[in-house]
Write an enzyme that holds these catalytic residues in place. Sequence first.
Site, PDB file in Angstrom:
ATOM      1  CG  ASP A  15      -1.650   1.140   1.439  1.00  9.06           C
ATOM      2  OD1 ASP A  15      -2.006   1.856   0.395  1.00  9.06           O
ATOM      3  OD2 ASP A  15      -2.175   1.479   2.460  1.00  9.06           O
ATOM      4  CG  HIS A  75      -5.361 -15.316  -6.792  1.00 10.10           C
ATOM      5  ND1 HIS A  75      -4.794 -15.958  -7.892  1.00 10.10           N
ATOM      6  CD2 HIS A  75      -6.633 -15.128  -7.094  1.00 10.10           C
ATOM      7  CE1 HIS A  75      -5.913 -16.224  -8.887  1.00 10.10           C
ATOM      8  NE2 HIS A  75      -6.882 -15.630  -8.317  1.00 10.10           N
ATOM      9  CG  ASP A  76      -8.104 -18.789  -6.670  1.00  7.40           C
ATOM     10  OD1 ASP A  76      -8.366 -17.681  -6.520  1.00  7.40           O
ATOM     11  OD2 ASP A  76      -8.242 -18.952  -8.042  1.00  7.40           O
ATOM     12  CD  GLU A 136      -8.110 -20.320 -13.007  1.00  3.80           C
ATOM     13  OE1 GLU A 136      -8.018 -20.802 -11.674  1.00  3.80           O
ATOM     14  OE2 GLU A 136      -8.988 -19.521 -13.457  1.00  3.80           O
TER      15      GLU A 136
END
Length: 547
Positions: free
Chosen positions: A25, A319-320, A245
Amino acid sequence: MEQMSKNIWWKNAVVYQIYPRSFQDSNGDGIGDLKGIITRLEYLENLGIDAIWLSPVCTSPQDDNGYDISDYQDIDPMFGSLEDMEQLITEAKKRNIRIILDLVLNHSSSEHRWFIEAMKSKDNPYHDYYVWRDGEEGNKPNDMRACFGGSAWEWVPELGQYYFHQFAVKQPDLNWDNPKLRQEIYDMINWWIDKGVGGFRLDVIDQIAKNPDLKITNNGPHLHVYIQELSKETFQKGDLITVGEAWGANPELAKLYSNPDGSEFSMVFQFEHIGLDQQEGKEKWDLAALDFLRLKEILSKWQVKLFDVGWNSLFWNNHDLPRIVSRWGNDKEYRVESAKMLATVLHGMQGTPYIYQGEELGMTNVEYTIEDYRDIESLNMYNERLEGGYDPVDIMKSIYAKGRDNARTPMQWDDSVNAGFTKGTPWIRVNPNYTTINAAGELTDKNSIFHYYKKLIELRKTYDVFVNGSFNLLLAEDPNIFAYTRTLGDNMLLVVANFYGESIQLTIPELNVEDKKLLICNYEQQEENKLRPYEARMYLLSTKSKI
Ligand code: TEU
Ligand code: CA
């Protein structure tokens, strides 16, 4: 073929996946952003990667963290602006790093302009961009279920129709049978290519050619027709890396997807090895111990079957998925050893390796109370199973083991507040172990997991056998050892790894070759015929030397 593969840059590339909202961030709003990524390019250059796959940063209501796009040609203000993206592309290029965008083409957000138009009337020009069936309220076209729970059909009373969604209600499926939609998608992709992106990852691409009347989700009859058209109209115009994917891929299909003639993609993500710790025929939440022999068999099969006729992607994480060191390693007393072992096994294989942010630090899974989870998939499952009478303790066990938020906790940069990820309140809690597991600490420790990954990347770039060598699994029936060779001409790469936490004897003839060179090992000293807990080694030897 040999000649050709030498000229294809992505065959010896290593890709790093960034989940932008959890990486860095820059403005204190608690959400990672593009400016934050730019400040960390130096770190990635140091690691030695060639490309960054960015999870989606386009405009989105964020119902599925950006996998629900409402404008494919703009950046969500939460992540920055188009100028920031252009700057990221330029700054990355200076470091020889290419930017890979994540294209979500199976569905859009229900807040996309196309869907808002489509909802206005059946004869609106955009209506047919989505998948509709006439019906009556309460009488669904069929019993198909959505990936994130509930029915795949959503009733729209104003139209007297249902729309089809394979994922969340707010992710209506796009209708690829409509040539106008396909053309709009190609124009959009070409616009990004002109902006200088280095490639694309294509979300659930094997689901675009669905046919709900036949209950077909992936591998629909027109799938490869559409992919070949997509590739011809877009990717083939540039020197791009493309990875689809494809949860429904098998090696035969992968040969099409990654055909060396370039007619589809560079490669696909296949997931056959990913389901080996769940009960057969059930959901990923229904846990089972890893079937190690099957893991070796499956990975070996993909190596052998795609050799010379396709190309593999290599990954443990994304990320899954839960963190691999917690999943198939040991994130307690052998965290460092087992993280390095898993890296060794994967990076010795043929294909393009993908590293998911924090994997190179050995970041681990988390165990929070349900209020601290953010992922739509976990939260929907929690409610559904609670209603279904499951014990909440068991539901949480499943989330601890498999929940997607395991991968999505903020990147652990240093031991300052919030791990150096944000000066504000992070959108999801930081893993409390950041005080001991963080990049700053690992950068200064030459034996760290970070430096081990760096070395693996260097090795791949030094020895051609990593890229082009043929694969041969050793000790297929051994319940503890993962061992294989890669052979190219006179050169042989030997990889041996103890996948478990007890020391074990190792006897294979290749180990007795005298002039072998140890390339890397996760222990400082080795005993020739013994592997300590999670010990892994890579040797280079000549096939000519006598045993
Ligand atoms: O994931 C595809 C997919 O099938 C996932 O739902 C997967 O089964 C699940 O995450 C495993 O737990 C892709 C993206 O990678 C994912 O982040 C998105 O949520 C999904 O598509 C929808 O776009
Ligand atoms: Ca921010």
